[in-house]
Design a protein around this motif. Sequence first.
Motif, PDB file in Angstrom:
ATOM      1  N   ASP A  35     -15.084  19.136 -82.339  1.00 51.40           N
ATOM      2  CA  ASP A  35     -15.707  18.285 -81.326  1.00 51.40           C
ATOM      3  C   ASP A  35     -15.658  18.930 -79.950  1.00 51.40           C
ATOM      4  O   ASP A  35     -16.620  18.831 -79.182  1.00 51.40           O
ATOM      5  CB  ASP A  35     -15.026  16.909 -81.284  1.00 51.40           C
ATOM      6  CG  ASP A  35     -15.290  16.100 -82.541  1.00 51.40           C
ATOM      7  OD1 ASP A  35     -16.370  16.277 -83.155  1.00 51.40           O
ATOM      8  OD2 ASP A  35     -14.420  15.306 -82.911  1.00 51.40           O
ATOM      9  N   ASP A  36     -14.545  19.599 -79.635  1.00 56.39           N
ATOM     10  CA  ASP A  36     -14.413  20.232 -78.324  1.00 56.39           C
ATOM     11  C   ASP A  36     -15.425  21.350 -78.129  1.00 56.39           C
ATOM     12  O   ASP A  36     -16.112  21.412 -77.115  1.00 56.39           O
ATOM     13  CB  ASP A  36     -13.000  20.775 -78.112  1.00 56.39           C
ATOM     14  CG  ASP A  36     -11.970  19.673 -77.926  1.00 56.39           C
ATOM     15  OD1 ASP A  36     -12.372  18.526 -77.646  1.00 56.39           O
ATOM     16  OD2 ASP A  36     -10.772  19.964 -78.064  1.00 56.39           O
ATOM     17  N   PHE A  37     -15.520  22.270 -79.095  1.00 52.66           N
ATOM     18  CA  PHE A  37     -16.420  23.390 -78.837  1.00 52.66           C
ATOM     19  C   PHE A  37     -17.885  23.041 -79.058  1.00 52.66           C
ATOM     20  O   PHE A  37     -18.757  23.662 -78.465  1.00 52.66           O
ATOM     21  CB  PHE A  37     -16.001  24.693 -79.530  1.00 52.66           C
ATOM     22  CG  PHE A  37     -16.107  24.728 -81.022  1.00 52.66           C
ATOM     23  CD1 PHE A  37     -17.317  24.874 -81.662  1.00 52.66           C
ATOM     24  CD2 PHE A  37     -14.959  24.660 -81.786  1.00 52.66           C
ATOM     25  CE1 PHE A  37     -17.393  24.933 -83.031  1.00 52.66           C
ATOM     26  CE2 PHE A  37     -15.027  24.733 -83.159  1.00 52.66           C
ATOM     27  CZ  PHE A  37     -16.253  24.854 -83.790  1.00 52.66           C
ATOM     28  N   THR A  38     -18.206  22.028 -79.855  1.00 54.91           N
ATOM     29  CA  THR A  38     -19.611  21.615 -79.952  1.00 54.91           C
ATOM     30  C   THR A  38     -20.030  20.878 -78.680  1.00 54.91           C
ATOM     31  O   THR A  38     -21.110  21.118 -78.147  1.00 54.91           O
ATOM     32  CB  THR A  38     -19.874  20.748 -81.200  1.00 54.91           C
ATOM     33  OG1 THR A  38     -18.981  19.639 -81.209  1.00 54.91           O
ATOM     34  CG2 THR A  38     -19.732  21.544 -82.478  1.00 54.91           C
ATOM     35  N   ALA A  39     -19.170  20.002 -78.179  1.00 57.26           N
ATOM     36  CA  ALA A  39     -19.474  19.281 -76.943  1.00 57.26           C
ATOM     37  C   ALA A  39     -19.595  20.243 -75.763  1.00 57.26           C
ATOM     38  O   ALA A  39     -20.424  20.043 -74.871  1.00 57.26           O
ATOM     39  CB  ALA A  39     -18.395  18.237 -76.665  1.00 57.26           C
TER      40      ALA A  39
END
Length: 191
Positions: A35-39
């Motif tokens: 979630d962190d790197f996609t966001a």
Amino acid sequence: MSRARTEMIEDTRSRLIASARQAFATHGYANTSMDDFTAHVGLTRGALYHHFGDKKGLLAAVVAQLDSEMDAQLQHISDQAPSPWAGFCERCRAYLRMAQEGEIRRIVLQDAPAVLGDTGSEQHCVESLRLLLETLMQTGVIQQVPSRALAQLINGGLVNTALWIARDEHPGTKLDEGLLALDLILRGLKQ
């Protein structure tokens, strides 16, 4: 498929790979949140799943990109060397030096073997070494032996030494020791 759609797909893949590469290098595979790197790049988990299947598939894509960059760098070293022998020796040394580079150390040498196991990239390296060794044998620089066996032996030694360097808290000391040992082996190869 339209050119615009193809470009959009490639852009999405590139953004995911770049974001994951930075996150994996900084935090490691296990500590990286999808979630962190996609966001971070304005995408969703769905985009990751669509393009790579899962986080492991994305790691494989990051490793493939790094392997390709490493191959290009090593090939450049061979191409710029004053002789095939000097190119071969410096290529081996450069591979060990790469074990200190943050991304390579963390992603290629630590996380990839643990998560992906054998990625198959090693066989590409062996074949590349085999071709270099055959040139050295044909020109009389080194003795004639089965080139595939010698390439396997040298590649195995380089990979294991790179892993040894990458896993140490002080890789510079291990690198110095590895380079000294490598130079002894290289001197023994030359006729």
